[in-house]
Scaffold this motif. Structure first.
Motif, short mmCIF file in Angstrom:
data_model
loop_
_atom_site.label_atom_id
_atom_site.label_comp_id
_atom_site.label_asym_id
_atom_site.label_seq_id
_atom_site.Cartn_x
_atom_site.Cartn_y
_atom_site.Cartn_z
N SER A 252 0.92 -1.32 0.00
CA SER A 252 0.06 0.06 -0.08
C SER A 252 0.82 1.27 0.12
N TYR A 253 0.17 2.40 0.03
CA TYR A 253 0.75 3.64 -0.29
C TYR A 253 0.58 4.17 1.10
N THR A 254 -0.49 3.95 1.97
CA THR A 254 -0.79 4.52 3.28
C THR A 254 -1.22 3.21 4.26
N VAL A 255 -1.29 3.50 5.49
CA VAL A 255 -1.41 2.54 6.69
C VAL A 255 -3.12 2.22 6.14
N ASP A 256 -3.98 3.40 5.94
CA ASP A 256 -5.39 3.08 5.96
C ASP A 256 -5.55 2.15 4.87
N GLU A 257 -4.86 2.31 3.72
CA GLU A 257 -5.14 1.33 2.20
C GLU A 257 -4.69 -0.06 2.73
N GLY A 258 -3.92 -0.39 3.41
CA GLY A 258 -3.27 -1.67 3.68
C GLY A 258 -4.41 -2.25 4.49
N ARG A 259 -5.24 -1.50 5.44
CA ARG A 259 -6.31 -2.12 6.13
C ARG A 259 -7.46 -2.45 5.27
N LYS A 260 -7.77 -1.59 4.39
CA LYS A 260 -8.79 -1.71 3.35
C LYS A 260 -8.63 -2.81 2.41
N MET A 261 -7.40 -3.20 1.96
CA MET A 261 -7.20 -4.25 1.42
C MET A 261 -7.44 -5.68 2.01
N VAL A 262 -7.13 -5.69 3.54
CA VAL A 262 -7.61 -6.68 4.21
C VAL A 262 -9.17 -7.11 4.05
N GLN A 263 -9.67 -5.94 4.49
CA GLN A 263 -11.09 -5.96 4.53
C GLN A 263 -11.71 -6.46 3.49
N ALA A 264 -11.19 -6.00 2.02
CA ALA A 264 -11.49 -6.49 0.74
C ALA A 264 -11.35 -7.80 0.31
N ALA A 265 -10.21 -8.34 0.90
CA ALA A 265 -9.94 -9.86 0.65
C ALA A 265 -10.97 -10.61 1.06
N ARG A 266 -11.10 -10.27 2.59
CA ARG A 266 -12.14 -10.92 3.40
C ARG A 266 -13.65 -10.96 2.91
N LYS A 267 -14.00 -9.83 2.77
CA LYS A 267 -15.11 -9.52 2.57
C LYS A 267 -15.77 -10.27 1.07
N TYR A 268 -14.68 -10.17 0.10
CA TYR A 268 -15.06 -10.98 -0.98
C TYR A 268 -14.64 -12.40 -1.19
N ASN A 269 -14.13 -12.83 -0.09
CA ASN A 269 -13.42 -14.19 -0.06
C ASN A 269 -12.65 -14.34 -1.21
N ARG A 270 -11.36 -13.33 -1.43
CA ARG A 270 -10.48 -13.65 -2.39
C ARG A 270 -9.10 -14.09 -1.63
#
Length: 449
Positions: A145-163
């Motif tokens: 990521s470019y920021t800390v917030d981006e990294g957390r949202k990447m984790v959230q997206a991976a879990r939410k969409y089961n990727r």
């Protein structure tokens, strides 16, 4: 940790070929078992250098070697790269791949199962989130990521969409690193109280170049993406984007992430540090377009009292124990040098040589560490078990976030206190502004993924 007699430990824990072979199937399962007949179609985004062959470590090269994986499209904002890559892939695979300049068009293609991302750092989060939302699995380079917030949202997206989202910290697939983890956790070094990641790699002065016209075939707006619009400049484009704040995570993010990730793995660090201090500067580059520092030294203090450090030197310098790059772990009974391909231990007050290992000790031989890492990703795509990833997106976020925290301390010029669970600084609104960025529409990371 319960103390061990060092001589008995060495006898019981000596690294043998048999021991390495016993652990190998876990990391080489994609090579050892019969591959399913179903083909996984992959698109590779970012094909210059790491995305193509990259001295044997490139995305296209290694994915093309895995059975029943087919690269169907390559994507880049610079169309001038397509002829060499398309021709090279045709020679590797016998297939002629299609090309695309806009990553979003990959997501519209229902035949693409997964995307492998080797684009500049400032694009990683948005492309990963978009891909997860589109039902694609992802391999994304470090820093995630470019920021800390981006990294957390990447984790959230991976879990939410089961990727299944794997990070390009390939040391986590190394048999050498796995053996080092096992020895340290058994107590070889005693209580490990400190780790240091270091990168001593000379970087040339990029000098100054004037803004100029956008070259034919270059899609400059797509390159900038979430970053502020700037006129085209060669010192903001191919690789040189590493040296300007709009697109860079500094050498901390680019290289330091690897070293700190190995230390986190060995020390089993699953939380963020609580106190961060980073000093540094940009030396000997007067008149250069470079903005980010070429020397940084950061200290990260954890709630349990352990300390991690990261140091980068991009100028002429000495070695660290004969090495220019890697990870050091210090314990009450000894210390270890660790890289992706080797570890060496030194025990007691006299630093007597202890167990050591290199990739050459692994049987069967490891042809390419990256191939193991990509293979682990493909295995998990087939099984749908992201839990079996060697480098899940959460681990990538945790390691990348440390480098961001170091950069934020450097940019604010002071020691910072961080709330690990909230991923916010303690009573410091100024430092909190660096946890995210202002996005340039339409390239916006959403508040809710």
């Amino acid at each position: 940790m319960e103390s061990l007699d060092r001589r008995d430990f060495l006898k019981k824990s000596a690294v043998t070929t048999a021991g390495v072979m016993a652990s190998a199937p876990v990391m080489m399962s994609h090579l050892a078992r019969s591959s399913p007949n179903e083909t996984i179609n992959v698109a590779v985004a970012g094909i210059r250098s790491r995305g193509f062959t990259y001295n044997g470590g490139g995305h296209c090269l290694n994915l093309s070697k895995i059975p029943n994986v087919r690269i169907v499209k390559v994507c880049d904002v610079d169309e001038r790269l397509f002829p060499e890559v398309v021709s090279g892939l045709e020679k590797m695979t016998g297939n002629k791949v299609k090309t695309e300049v806009d990553f979003r068009r990959l997501l519209d293609d229902k035949d693409i199962d997964a995307v492998s991302i080797s684009t500049p750092d400032h694009w990683h989060a948005l492309q990963t989130i978009w891909a997860c939302q589109a039902g694609k699995d992802v391999y994304v380079e470090k820093p995630v990521s470019y920021t800390v917030d981006e990294g957390r949202k990447m984790v959230q997206a991976a879990r939410k969409y089961n990727r299944v989202v794997q990070v390009g910290t390939q040391s986590r697939s190394s048999p050498v690193v796995h053996e080092a983890v096992k020895l340290v956790r058994k107590g070889l070094l005693g209580e490990v109280y400190m780790g240091k990641a270091f990168v001593y790699r000379f970087r040339e002065n990029i000098g100054h170049k004037p803004d100029g016209p956008i070259p034919e075939g270059v899609h400059w707006d797509l390159f900038l993406g979430p970053a502020p619009y700037r006129p085209f400049n060669e010192n903001r484009f191919h690789y040189q984007w590493h040296w300007v704040w709009d697109t860079s995570t500094t050498v901390f993010g680019n290289n330091g992430t690897h070293g700190i990730d190995r230390i986190r793995l060995v020390m089993d660090k699953r939380v963020h540090p609580e106190k961060i201090h980073c000093a540094g500067n940009l030396y000997n580059r007067r008149g250069s377009d470079q903005e980010v520092p070429n020397f940084q030294l950061a200290t990260f203090e954890y709630g349990d009292g352990t300390i991690l450090e990261t140091e980068v030197r991009c100028l002429d310098t000495n070695d660290e124990g004969g090495e220019r790059e890697g990870s050091l772990l210090y314990g009450t009974e000894g210390w270890m040098y660790l890289n992706y391909s080797v570890f060496r231990t030194y025990l007691g007050r006299k630093s007597e040589p202890g167990p050591s290992m290199t990739l050459k000790d692994v049987k069967p031989p490891v042809e390419a560490l990256e191939r193991l890492h990509f293979g682990n990703w493909i295995d998990c795509i087939r099984s749908r078990r992201w839990q079996d990833l060697a480098a899940d997106i959460l681990e990538g976020h945790m390691s990348t976030a440390m480098m961001h925290l170091g950069n934020i301390s450097y940019r604010t010029g002071r020691k910072l206190h961080f709330n690990p669970s909230a991923e916010k600084f303690v009573n410091d609104e100024d430092a909190d502004t660096y946890l995210t960025r202002n996005y340039r529409p339409p390239y916006v990371v959403p508040d809710v993924v």
